[in-house]
Design a protein around this motif. Structure first.
Motif, short mmCIF file in Angstrom:
data_model
loop_
_atom_site.label_atom_id
_atom_site.label_comp_id
_atom_site.label_asym_id
_atom_site.label_seq_id
_atom_site.Cartn_x
_atom_site.Cartn_y
_atom_site.Cartn_z
N THR A 88 54.25 -4.31 57.96
CA THR A 88 53.43 -5.28 57.22
C THR A 88 52.59 -4.62 56.12
O THR A 88 52.17 -5.27 55.18
N THR A 89 52.34 -3.32 56.25
CA THR A 89 51.69 -2.57 55.18
C THR A 89 52.75 -1.79 54.39
O THR A 89 52.81 -1.85 53.17
N ASN A 102 55.24 -3.55 51.88
CA ASN A 102 54.55 -4.00 50.65
C ASN A 102 54.35 -2.83 49.69
O ASN A 102 54.56 -2.96 48.47
N ILE A 108 51.62 -12.27 60.69
CA ILE A 108 51.48 -10.82 60.48
C ILE A 108 51.19 -10.14 61.83
O ILE A 108 51.76 -9.10 62.14
N ALA A 148 52.85 -6.83 63.19
CA ALA A 148 52.02 -5.62 63.07
C ALA A 148 51.78 -4.98 64.43
O ALA A 148 51.56 -5.66 65.42
#
Ligand SMILES: Cc1cc2nc3c(=O)[nH]c(=O)nc-3n(C[C@H](O)[C@H](O)[C@H](O)COP(=O)(O)OP(=O)(O)OC[C@H]3O[C@@H](n4cnc5c(N)ncnc54)[C@H](O)[C@@H]3O)c2cc1C
Length: 326
Positions: free
Chosen positions: A30-31, A34, A101, A105
């Motif tokens: 999720t980080t 991106n 998310i 995550a």
């Protein structure tokens, strides 16, 4: 996005072996995904950790809970032992992003997350943390979400984890596996300031991964209070996690850890001292909140964080002491 090779590890040993120059661990993505789409990080190899056997397990152990780094934030939130025994953790997790998310995550990814800074996370900008400039564009730029403590170094971004302050307040430890074996350290010592290494947010060495997080003795007298921009899914603008050790109705000792204000979860010794040996009243909580804000050095646009921090600390203390939200 740059093309990459994908490997799935079945064990922590396999993961460590598969990591190497140009490789990064992938958890929920999720980080990381991106940042890859923005070409902020461009790994040649992604090593999937979610396939590691047992990585997603929460186990009751003699002195507390042992949480696999691959446990999703959604699973953590649904776990009754976490909610009952460590309310500060559940209350923090509940505020992270959105249910979608949180389904993806992981806790390990949350602790190793990259900074929520718009200069860092867009390829239009150059910044010290990305390693393509010597300066921090946020220092003189749009710095409303930046740090108000420890912001004198080469980067003023805050740490991105909303869960880390609760774990630090509860005295959690983190197990790290790497090429030379495994080690366990206090989570408080896991995070690193930009002045020590601007390119990283933690002390993980080459090819090391986080495998587990352990929390000790349950502490129902713990709480996290998060201040957000209205009902948004964005990162907080004020956060405090508090764990109280009570002797009768007196606070024998306390741990107070701030989020959203520094490049690392920020432990406030002054707020802790303001609570030790006191009965927890609204006045004592207010005094501890004022102590927590002492020494803050706001930038041009973030002085409001002094007030959001004070509000978070005061309310977290009162919730921890009483179990009541109003
Ligand atoms: C819209 C939005 C809102 C958000 N709001 C919040 C918020 O309010 N609070 C908050 O805390 N977070 C927030 N996040 C950030 C993010 O979703 C979380 O931090 C998440 O927990 C990251 O976990 P992950 O498993 O997806 O990590 P990944 O994206 O897979 O990885 C993140 C980083 O950690 C590394 N990594 C992952 N697992 C390990 C491991 N076990 N060992 C070593 N390195 C590892 C990766 O290489 C990568 O660099 C938000 C994200 C978005 C997109």
């Amino acid at each position: 996005m740059k093309a990459f090779t994908y490997k799935s590890a079945k064990s922590e040993e396999e993961a460590v072996k598969a990591l190497g120059a140009g490789a990064l661990p992938l958890a929920g993505g999720t980080t990381l995904l991106n940042l890859m789409k923005e070409r902020v990080v461009e790994p040649d190899v992604l090593v999937n950790l979610k396939s590691i056997k047992g990585f997603d397990r929460i186990e009751a152990v003699a002195d507390g809970l042992r949480i696999g780094a691959g446990v999703t934030l959604a699973s953590l939130l649904e776990n009754p032992a976490v909610a009952r025994q460590y309310p500060a953790i559940a209350q923090a997790v509940e505020t992270v992003a959105t249910p979608q998310i949180r389904n993806m995550a992981t806790l390990g990814g949350n602790l190793c997350t990259r900074p929520p800074c718009w200069y860092f996370s867009h390829d239009l900008f150059a910044c010290a943390k990305r390693g393509n400039a010597n300066t921090c564009p946020a220092r003189e730029g749009e710095n409303e979400y930046a740090a108000i403590f420890a912001n004198e170094g080469p980067c003023v971004a805050v740490h991105g984890s909303s869960v880390a302050p609760a774990l630090v307040a509860l005295g959690a430890t983190v197990r790290i596996a790497g090429p030379s074996g495994a080690r366990e350290i206090p989570l408080e010592k896991f995070f690193a300031l930009p002045k020590d290494n601007v390119l990283k947010e933690n002390v993980l060495g080459n090819n090391e991964i986080v495998t587990h997080i352990s929390v000790g003795k349950p502490n129902a007298k713990s709480a996290t209070y998060v201040v957000n921009h209205k009902e948004s899914h964005d990162w907080p603008v004020g956060l405090a996690s508090v764990a109280l050790e009570m002797k009768g109705d007196t606070c024998a000792s306390a741990r107070v850890v701030l989020g959203a204000v520094a490049p690392v979860p920020w432990r406030s010794a002054k707020a802790e001292a303001a609570l030790a040996g006191k009965k927890i009243t609204a006045e004592v909580a207010t005094a501890a909140a004022a102590a927590a804000a002492e020494g803050a050095l706001p930038l041009s646009q973030n002085a409001y964080k002094i007030q959001t921090t004070k509000a978070a600390v005061r309310r977290a203390i009162l919730v921890a002491a009483t179990g009541k939200w109003s």
